[in-house]
Design a protein around this motif. Structure first.
Motif, PDB file in Angstrom:
ATOM      1  N   ALA A 202       8.169   4.739   4.730  1.00  0.00           N
ATOM      2  CA  ALA A 202       7.551   3.415   4.614  1.00  0.00           C
ATOM      3  C   ALA A 202       8.123   2.420   5.606  1.00  0.00           C
ATOM      4  CB  ALA A 202       7.730   2.881   3.200  1.00  0.00           C
ATOM      5  N   VAL A 249       0.121   2.426   3.215  1.00  0.00           N
ATOM      6  CA  VAL A 249       1.376   1.789   2.817  1.00  0.00           C
ATOM      7  C   VAL A 249       1.120   0.947   1.580  1.00  0.00           C
ATOM      8  CG1 VAL A 249       3.231   0.197   3.466  1.00  0.00           C
ATOM      9  CG2 VAL A 249       2.199   1.676   5.203  1.00  0.00           C
ATOM     10  N   ALA A 265       8.792  -0.358  -0.827  1.00  0.00           N
ATOM     11  CA  ALA A 265       7.699   0.125   0.019  1.00  0.00           C
ATOM     12  C   ALA A 265       7.577   1.641  -0.068  1.00  0.00           C
ATOM     13  CB  ALA A 265       7.946  -0.296   1.465  1.00  0.00           C
ATOM     14  N   SER A 267       5.100   4.980   1.707  1.00  0.00           N
ATOM     15  CA  SER A 267       4.047   5.365   2.651  1.00  0.00           C
ATOM     16  C   SER A 267       3.817   6.868   2.715  1.00  0.00           C
ATOM     17  CB  SER A 267       4.382   4.858   4.058  1.00  0.00           C
ATOM     18  OG  SER A 267       5.510   5.539   4.569  1.00  0.00           O
TER      19      SER A 267
END
Length: 280
Positions: A202, A249, A265, A267
């Motif tokens: 991320a 994301v 975060a 991703s």
């Protein structure tokens, strides 16, 4: 229809008006549109006459639901109206919902497909059976149950966001400051001890996968978030990036008293697959 009969029908309609208006408001998210839907329901009842209606409350629910569904489908823009803008007494609308669900509904209902929204409102808030809902939405009872179930999952996922009603404004301000590279605005939004954590790929952080401190995090986000949109991430306020319609994301925020205490975060496909992300 005689004047006496019409007056009697009008009195019976008025007995149902608070419930119909609450149903229409929950479905449409607008007091003005709710009033229009209820008025149209009365006009249709007036045209049909008492002789055409066996079960008046059920008939009114069906007709009002169909009107609301048509309005949702024909709508080109949506403005969710805060409950505080409604002048009705609390018993007319506010008592329909548990307090902890209200804010989440205002956030999420606008993201649902029209049939999902109506099925959820009718079943979960007004205890209408799926057999009756099927008639309103033009689906089978089983399909109507699935519509309500999908909507219910999204509403439940959004419930935590209701605990921080200013969260959406914070997210919007953060994204605006990030896109514009406004360090001052970012610093005002970030708690001095804010922590940015990342999973997978991320963010290219240090070996511990995190950054600490308002200035460090602000500089990291300055000039970024160009393609980000506000979102609910597993019920938390945050934002997401979609490329070609695919989620790439997702960032969840911990917000308290208007400040961002932390950001998480994700991703990687594996991490994103485990999240419920609702763009707002």
């Amino acid at each position: 229809m005689s004047d006496t009969t019409r007056d009697g029908l009008a009195d019976r309609f008025e007995e149902n008006r608070p419930r119909l208006r609450a149903l229409a408001y929950r479905t449409l998210g607008s007091a003005a549109e709710a009033d229009d839907a209820v008025q149209e329901t009365w006009l249709r009842l007036d045209r049909a006459g008492a002789g055409e209606v066996d079960n008046l409350p059920a008939w009114l629910t069906t007709v009002c639901g169909r009107i609301c569904l048509d309005m949702l489908r024909s709508r080109t823009t949506r403005r969710e109206q805060p409950l505080s803008e409604i002048n009705d007494p609390p018993s007319a609308v506010e008592s329909v919902l548990a307090d902890e669900v209200e804010a989440a509904l205002l956030i999420v209902l606008g993201t649902l497909a029209p049939a999902e929204r109506l099925a959820f409102v009718l079943h979960d808030l007004f205890a209408v059976s799926f057999d009756e809902i099927a008639v309103v939405v033009g689906r089978t009872p089983q399909a109507s149950r699935q519509l309500a179930s999908r909507a219910r999952r999204r509403v439940r996922a959004a419930a935590p966001a209701a605990t921080e009603p200013r969260g959406r404004a914070v997210v919007d301000a953060f994204l605006s400051a990030s896109r514009g590279g406004d360090l001052g605005a970012l610093l005002e939004l970030l708690d001095p001890d804010v922590v940015l954590r990342a999973t997978g790929e991320a963010a290219r952080l240090d070996a511990q996968g995190e950054r600490r401190g308002a200035e460090v995090v602000a500089r990291y986000f300055a000039g970024k978030a160009q393609a980000a949109v506000p979102a609910l991430v597993d019920g938390a306020w945050g934002f997401a990036v979609f490329i070609g319609g695919e989620l790439r994301v997702a960032v969840a925020m911990e917000i308290k008293n208007g400040q961002i205490l932390g950001l998480t975060a994700a991703s990687s496909p594996a991490a994103l697959a485990g999240l419920t992300v609702t763009p707002l």
